[in-house]
Motif scaffolding. Structure first.
Motif, mmCIF file in Angstrom:
data_model
loop_
_atom_site.group_PDB
_atom_site.id
_atom_site.type_symbol
_atom_site.label_atom_id
_atom_site.label_comp_id
_atom_site.label_asym_id
_atom_site.label_seq_id
_atom_site.Cartn_x
_atom_site.Cartn_y
_atom_site.Cartn_z
ATOM 1 N N LEU A 15 50.255 49.172 47.040
ATOM 2 C CA LEU A 15 49.583 49.428 45.415
ATOM 3 C C LEU A 15 48.772 48.041 44.565
ATOM 4 O O LEU A 15 47.299 48.407 44.058
ATOM 5 N N LEU A 16 49.411 47.127 44.342
ATOM 6 C CA LEU A 16 48.899 45.956 43.521
ATOM 7 C C LEU A 16 48.216 44.917 44.829
ATOM 8 O O LEU A 16 47.610 44.789 44.145
ATOM 9 N N ALA A 17 48.710 45.327 45.774
ATOM 10 C CA ALA A 17 47.265 45.230 46.894
ATOM 11 C C ALA A 17 45.589 45.133 46.326
ATOM 12 O O ALA A 17 44.595 45.073 46.627
ATOM 13 N N LEU A 18 45.992 47.062 45.807
ATOM 14 C CA LEU A 18 44.430 47.482 46.216
ATOM 15 C C LEU A 18 44.045 46.998 44.197
ATOM 16 O O LEU A 18 43.042 46.701 43.669
ATOM 17 N N ALA A 19 45.084 46.838 43.527
ATOM 18 C CA ALA A 19 45.001 46.783 42.556
ATOM 19 C C ALA A 19 44.314 45.855 42.038
ATOM 20 O O ALA A 19 42.999 45.476 41.026
ATOM 21 N N ALA A 20 44.563 44.562 42.585
ATOM 22 C CA ALA A 20 44.533 43.160 42.676
ATOM 23 C C ALA A 20 43.318 42.757 43.319
ATOM 24 O O ALA A 20 42.655 41.914 43.159
ATOM 25 N N THR A 21 42.899 43.324 44.398
ATOM 26 C CA THR A 21 41.668 42.704 45.230
ATOM 27 C C THR A 21 40.541 43.929 44.475
ATOM 28 O O THR A 21 39.851 43.214 43.897
ATOM 29 N N SER B 118 42.973 35.739 40.430
ATOM 30 C CA SER B 118 43.240 37.263 40.430
ATOM 31 C C SER B 118 43.333 37.524 42.486
ATOM 32 O O SER B 118 43.732 38.273 42.931
ATOM 33 N N ALA B 119 41.775 36.983 43.135
ATOM 34 C CA ALA B 119 41.221 36.762 44.116
ATOM 35 C C ALA B 119 42.940 36.478 45.296
ATOM 36 O O ALA B 119 43.260 37.350 45.909
ATOM 37 N N LEU B 120 43.263 35.897 44.399
ATOM 38 C CA LEU B 120 44.396 34.960 45.273
ATOM 39 C C LEU B 120 45.999 35.976 45.416
ATOM 40 O O LEU B 120 46.339 35.741 46.414
ATOM 41 N N VAL C 31 44.287 28.689 27.060
ATOM 42 C CA VAL C 31 42.675 27.499 27.279
ATOM 43 C C VAL C 31 42.554 28.104 28.908
ATOM 44 O O VAL C 31 40.997 28.782 29.644
ATOM 45 N N LEU C 32 43.071 28.120 29.658
ATOM 46 C CA LEU C 32 43.252 27.739 31.179
ATOM 47 C C LEU C 32 43.136 29.693 31.429
ATOM 48 O O LEU C 32 42.207 29.362 32.582
ATOM 49 N N PHE C 33 43.633 29.981 31.351
ATOM 50 C CA PHE C 33 42.822 31.696 31.212
ATOM 51 C C PHE C 33 42.683 32.596 29.927
ATOM 52 O O PHE C 33 43.569 33.152 29.151
ATOM 53 N N PRO C 34 40.897 32.451 29.633
ATOM 54 C CA PRO C 34 40.531 32.898 28.692
ATOM 55 C C PRO C 34 40.267 34.631 29.347
ATOM 56 O O PRO C 34 40.441 34.982 28.542
ATOM 57 N N ALA C 35 40.741 34.786 30.083
ATOM 58 C CA ALA C 35 40.630 36.266 30.619
ATOM 59 C C ALA C 35 41.787 36.722 31.227
ATOM 60 O O ALA C 35 42.402 35.309 31.875
ATOM 61 N N LYS C 36 42.332 38.322 31.637
ATOM 62 C CA LYS C 36 44.094 38.448 31.914
ATOM 63 C C LYS C 36 43.510 38.098 33.648
ATOM 64 O O LYS C 36 42.976 38.595 34.124
ATOM 65 N N THR C 37 44.793 37.659 34.018
ATOM 66 C CA THR C 37 44.628 37.914 35.805
ATOM 67 C C THR C 37 45.934 38.977 36.069
ATOM 68 O O THR C 37 46.462 39.351 35.077
#
Length: 154
Positions: free
Chosen positions: A22-28, A49-51, A97-103
């Protein structure tokens, strides 16, 4: 001496595999959308996020496929996942600042109910409990209390 690896896809293992899948599908899905939509806004976050998606895919496969090699692959990917969640979680708190968007792993997986933080711990415990064991083989003619020809009892 050979080793036997207990199956990892029974009992709790099935639940772990389902959650990893499920996490694989969601993260992909998340990473593909982020990369295609606005990669230039947060390339580090979206690449992570891709990694994470790749790690979850490999971990899912490694938990499903039997054998010592896949057991090691499962340890490597789940261990990497744990380190990633800790490092990205800490960085997202102390250097936002390194992560302006959520991962998937930012804020220790808060956006996913902290499952990314707890899952690798459960996975490592499961792998430890299902670790390969050395196969014990005793010659058919040997029984407890007897000696082989050419040996003496102590």
């Amino acid at each position: 001496m050979t080793t036997t690896t207990p199956t990892r896809s029974t009992g709790l293992g099935r639940v772990l595999i389902a959650v990893y899948g499920l996490l694989a599908l969601a993260a992909t899905g998340r990473s593909v959308f982020q990369i295609l939509d606005d990669f230039d806004q947060a390339p580090v976050a979206y690449a992570l996020s891709a990694l994470a998606a790749v790690v979850y895919i490999v971990a899912t496969v490694a938990l499903i496929v039997p054998g010592d090699t896949w057991y090691r692959v499962a340890w490597i990917t789940i261990g990497f996942e744990f380190v990633g969640v800790i490092v990205v979680g800490l960085l997202s708190i102390f250097d936002p600042v390194l992560f302006p968007a959520k991962t998937v792993w930012s804020m220790f997986g808060r956006g996913y109910g902290f499952v990314p933080l707890v899952l690798p711990v459960l996975g490592m415990v499961w792998l430890y409990l299902r670790r390969p064991r050395a196969a014990t083989s005793t010659p058919a003619s040997a029984s407890p209390g007897t000696t082989s020809p050419g040996t003496t009892a102590a």
